[in-house]
Design a protein around this motif. Structure first.
Motif, PDB file in Angstrom:
ATOM      1  N   ASN A  53       0.807  -1.206   0.000  1.00  0.00           N
ATOM      2  CA  ASN A  53       0.000   0.000   0.000  1.00  0.00           C
ATOM      3  C   ASN A  53       0.846   1.265   0.000  1.00  0.00           C
ATOM      4  O   ASN A  53       0.333   2.349  -0.293  1.00  0.00           O
ATOM      5  N   GLY A  54       2.102   1.131   0.347  1.00  0.00           N
ATOM      6  CA  GLY A  54       2.993   2.273   0.311  1.00  0.00           C
ATOM      7  C   GLY A  54       3.694   2.458  -1.012  1.00  0.00           C
ATOM      8  O   GLY A  54       4.494   3.385  -1.166  1.00  0.00           O
ATOM      9  N   GLY A  55       3.401   1.572  -1.961  1.00  0.00           N
ATOM     10  CA  GLY A  55       3.979   1.700  -3.285  1.00  0.00           C
ATOM     11  C   GLY A  55       5.270   0.942  -3.496  1.00  0.00           C
ATOM     12  O   GLY A  55       5.844   1.004  -4.594  1.00  0.00           O
ATOM     13  N   MET A  56       5.735   0.235  -2.498  1.00  0.00           N
ATOM     14  CA  MET A  56       6.935  -0.568  -2.668  1.00  0.00           C
ATOM     15  C   MET A  56       6.609  -1.813  -3.480  1.00  0.00           C
ATOM     16  O   MET A  56       5.586  -2.453  -3.256  1.00  0.00           O
ATOM     17  N   THR A  57       7.481  -2.147  -4.393  1.00  0.00           N
ATOM     18  CA  THR A  57       7.228  -3.243  -5.311  1.00  0.00           C
ATOM     19  C   THR A  57       8.349  -4.261  -5.285  1.00  0.00           C
ATOM     20  O   THR A  57       9.501  -3.951  -4.962  1.00  0.00           O
ATOM     21  N   VAL A  58       7.996  -5.476  -5.616  1.00  0.00           N
ATOM     22  CA  VAL A  58       8.949  -6.531  -5.887  1.00  0.00           C
ATOM     23  C   VAL A  58       8.473  -7.265  -7.126  1.00  0.00           C
ATOM     24  O   VAL A  58       7.269  -7.387  -7.360  1.00  0.00           O
ATOM     25  N   HIS A  59       9.412  -7.734  -7.911  1.00  0.00           N
ATOM     26  CA  HIS A  59       9.086  -8.417  -9.148  1.00  0.00           C
ATOM     27  C   HIS A  59       9.880  -9.710  -9.257  1.00  0.00           C
ATOM     28  O   HIS A  59      10.995  -9.815  -8.729  1.00  0.00           O
ATOM     29  N   ALA A  60       9.298 -10.661  -9.936  1.00  0.00           N
ATOM     30  CA  ALA A  60      10.002 -11.895 -10.202  1.00  0.00           C
ATOM     31  C   ALA A  60      11.237 -11.617 -11.041  1.00  0.00           C
ATOM     32  O   ALA A  60      11.253 -10.702 -11.874  1.00  0.00           O
ATOM     33  N   GLU A  61      12.258 -12.408 -10.820  1.00  0.00           N
ATOM     34  CA  GLU A  61      13.502 -12.210 -11.541  1.00  0.00           C
ATOM     35  C   GLU A  61      13.294 -12.274 -13.050  1.00  0.00           C
ATOM     36  O   GLU A  61      13.948 -11.546 -13.806  1.00  0.00           O
ATOM     37  N   SER A  62      12.382 -13.108 -13.480  1.00  0.00           N
ATOM     38  CA  SER A  62      12.162 -13.297 -14.898  1.00  0.00           C
ATOM     39  C   SER A  62      11.586 -12.072 -15.597  1.00  0.00           C
ATOM     40  O   SER A  62      11.683 -11.950 -16.818  1.00  0.00           O
ATOM     41  N   VAL A  63      10.981 -11.173 -14.829  1.00  0.00           N
ATOM     42  CA  VAL A  63      10.369  -9.993 -15.420  1.00  0.00           C
ATOM     43  C   VAL A  63      10.991  -8.700 -14.933  1.00  0.00           C
ATOM     44  O   VAL A  63      10.616  -7.616 -15.411  1.00  0.00           O
ATOM     45  N   LYS A  64      11.915  -8.788 -14.018  1.00  0.00           N
ATOM     46  CA  LYS A  64      12.529  -7.590 -13.446  1.00  0.00           C
ATOM     47  C   LYS A  64      13.183  -6.758 -14.540  1.00  0.00           C
ATOM     48  O   LYS A  64      13.915  -7.271 -15.381  1.00  0.00           O
ATOM     49  N   GLY A  65      12.891  -5.471 -14.497  1.00  0.00           N
ATOM     50  CA  GLY A  65      13.420  -4.559 -15.496  1.00  0.00           C
ATOM     51  C   GLY A  65      12.532  -4.408 -16.703  1.00  0.00           C
ATOM     52  O   GLY A  65      12.744  -3.489 -17.513  1.00  0.00           O
ATOM     53  N   ARG A  66      11.569  -5.292 -16.848  1.00  0.00           N
ATOM     54  CA  ARG A  66      10.646  -5.226 -17.972  1.00  0.00           C
ATOM     55  C   ARG A  66       9.214  -4.925 -17.540  1.00  0.00           C
ATOM     56  O   ARG A  66       8.488  -4.219 -18.233  1.00  0.00           O
ATOM     57  N   PHE A  67       8.816  -5.484 -16.418  1.00  0.00           N
ATOM     58  CA  PHE A  67       7.457  -5.304 -15.912  1.00  0.00           C
ATOM     59  C   PHE A  67       7.484  -4.377 -14.703  1.00  0.00           C
ATOM     60  O   PHE A  67       8.433  -4.396 -13.909  1.00  0.00           O
ATOM     61  N   THR A  68       6.429  -3.609 -14.556  1.00  0.00           N
ATOM     62  CA  THR A  68       6.290  -2.733 -13.405  1.00  0.00           C
ATOM     63  C   THR A  68       4.863  -2.797 -12.884  1.00  0.00           C
ATOM     64  O   THR A  68       3.917  -2.499 -13.614  1.00  0.00           O
ATOM     65  N   ILE A  69       4.726  -3.174 -11.638  1.00  0.00           N
ATOM     66  CA  ILE A  69       3.417  -3.202 -11.012  1.00  0.00           C
ATOM     67  C   ILE A  69       3.164  -1.868 -10.324  1.00  0.00           C
ATOM     68  O   ILE A  69       4.077  -1.267  -9.758  1.00  0.00           O
ATOM     69  N   SER A  70       1.941  -1.410 -10.398  1.00  0.00           N
ATOM     70  CA  SER A  70       1.564  -0.170  -9.737  1.00  0.00           C
ATOM     71  C   SER A  70       0.111  -0.280  -9.304  1.00  0.00           C
ATOM     72  O   SER A  70      -0.597  -1.219  -9.673  1.00  0.00           O
ATOM     73  N   ARG A  71      -0.317   0.678  -8.517  1.00  0.00           N
ATOM     74  CA  ARG A  71      -1.703   0.664  -8.067  1.00  0.00           C
ATOM     75  C   ARG A  71      -2.226   2.075  -7.936  1.00  0.00           C
ATOM     76  O   ARG A  71      -1.485   3.007  -7.621  1.00  0.00           O
ATOM     77  N   ASN A  72      -3.507   2.208  -8.177  1.00  0.00           N
ATOM     78  CA  ASN A  72      -4.214   3.454  -8.004  1.00  0.00           C
ATOM     79  C   ASN A  72      -5.367   3.168  -7.059  1.00  0.00           C
ATOM     80  O   ASN A  72      -6.426   2.702  -7.476  1.00  0.00           O
ATOM     81  N   ASN A  73      -5.140   3.419  -5.800  1.00  0.00           N
ATOM     82  CA  ASN A  73      -6.155   3.092  -4.803  1.00  0.00           C
ATOM     83  C   ASN A  73      -7.416   3.931  -4.971  1.00  0.00           C
ATOM     84  O   ASN A  73      -8.518   3.473  -4.648  1.00  0.00           O
ATOM     85  N   ALA A  74      -7.276   5.141  -5.472  1.00  0.00           N
ATOM     86  CA  ALA A  74      -8.437   5.997  -5.667  1.00  0.00           C
ATOM     87  C   ALA A  74      -9.389   5.401  -6.688  1.00  0.00           C
ATOM     88  O   ALA A  74     -10.602   5.610  -6.613  1.00  0.00           O
ATOM     89  N   ASN A  76      -9.220   2.017  -7.432  1.00  0.00           N
ATOM     90  CA  ASN A  76      -9.307   0.592  -7.113  1.00  0.00           C
ATOM     91  C   ASN A  76      -8.789  -0.274  -8.251  1.00  0.00           C
ATOM     92  O   ASN A  76      -9.410  -1.263  -8.642  1.00  0.00           O
ATOM     93  N   ILE A  77      -7.644   0.104  -8.773  1.00  0.00           N
ATOM     94  CA  ILE A  77      -7.058  -0.608  -9.897  1.00  0.00           C
ATOM     95  C   ILE A  77      -5.596  -0.897  -9.615  1.00  0.00           C
ATOM     96  O   ILE A  77      -4.870  -0.030  -9.115  1.00  0.00           O
ATOM     97  N   VAL A  78      -5.181  -2.098  -9.951  1.00  0.00           N
ATOM     98  CA  VAL A  78      -3.787  -2.485  -9.935  1.00  0.00           C
ATOM     99  C   VAL A  78      -3.349  -2.692 -11.378  1.00  0.00           C
ATOM    100  O   VAL A  78      -4.046  -3.346 -12.153  1.00  0.00           O
TER     101      VAL A  78
END
Length: 117
Positions: A53-74, A76-78
Motif C-alpha cells: 500500500n505504500g507503493g513498494m514493489t517486488v518483481h520476479a527475476e524473470s520480469v525484473k526490469g521489464r514489468f512494473t506493477i503499480s496501483r491506483n487506490n483511488a 481501485n485498480i492495480v
C-alpha cells in the motif's frame, strides 16, 4: 467480498508492450499487498510481482526490469506495465492478494497475453 476483473491482454509481437489492469469491485486501499500472477505453459502458476500500500514493489527475476506493477487506490485498480515482451511471457494473467498462505479473493477470469516472435 471484492471481485477482481483483469483486462488489457492481447496478441502482440515480441518486444511490444501491454498494460494490464486489475479492477476491483470495492476499495483496495485497505489491502496491503496486491500481486500479479500468471499461468504459463510449461511452468504452471507463477508469481509476477507485488506491490504494497505504500507503493513498494517486488518483481520476479524473470520480469525484473521489464514489468512494473503499480496501483491506483483511488480508482481501485492495480496495473501491470509489461514492456519488452517475450514469447515466454505468454500466459493467463490474474491478480490477487496473498496473505500468509491464502489468496484473499476469488480468482477472476484473467486476461490472456500471447506474445509471438
Amino acid at each position: 467480498q471484492v471481485q477482481l476483473v483483469e483486462s488489457g491482454g492481447g496478441l502482440v509481437q515480441a518486444g511490444d508492450s501491454l498494460r494490464l489492469s486489475c479492477a476491483a469491485s470495492g476499495s483496495i486501499s485497505h489491502i496491503d499487498v496486491m500481486g500479479w500472477y500468471r499461468w504459463v505453459p510449461g511452468k504452471g502458476r507463477e508469481w509476477v510481482g507485488s506491490i504494497n500500500n505504500g507503493g513498494m514493489t517486488v518483481h520476479a527475476e524473470s520480469v525484473k526490469g521489464r514489468f512494473t506493477i503499480s496501483r491506483n487506490n483511488a480508482e481501485n485498480i492495480v496495473y501491470l506495465q509489461m514492456n519488452s515482451l517475450k514469447p515466454e511471457d505468454t500466459g493467463l494473467y490474474l491478480c490477487n492478494s496473498l496473505q500468509g498462505t491464502l489468496y484473499q479473493f476469488p480468482w477472476g477470469q484473467g486476461t490472456q497475453v500471447t506474445v509471438v516472435s
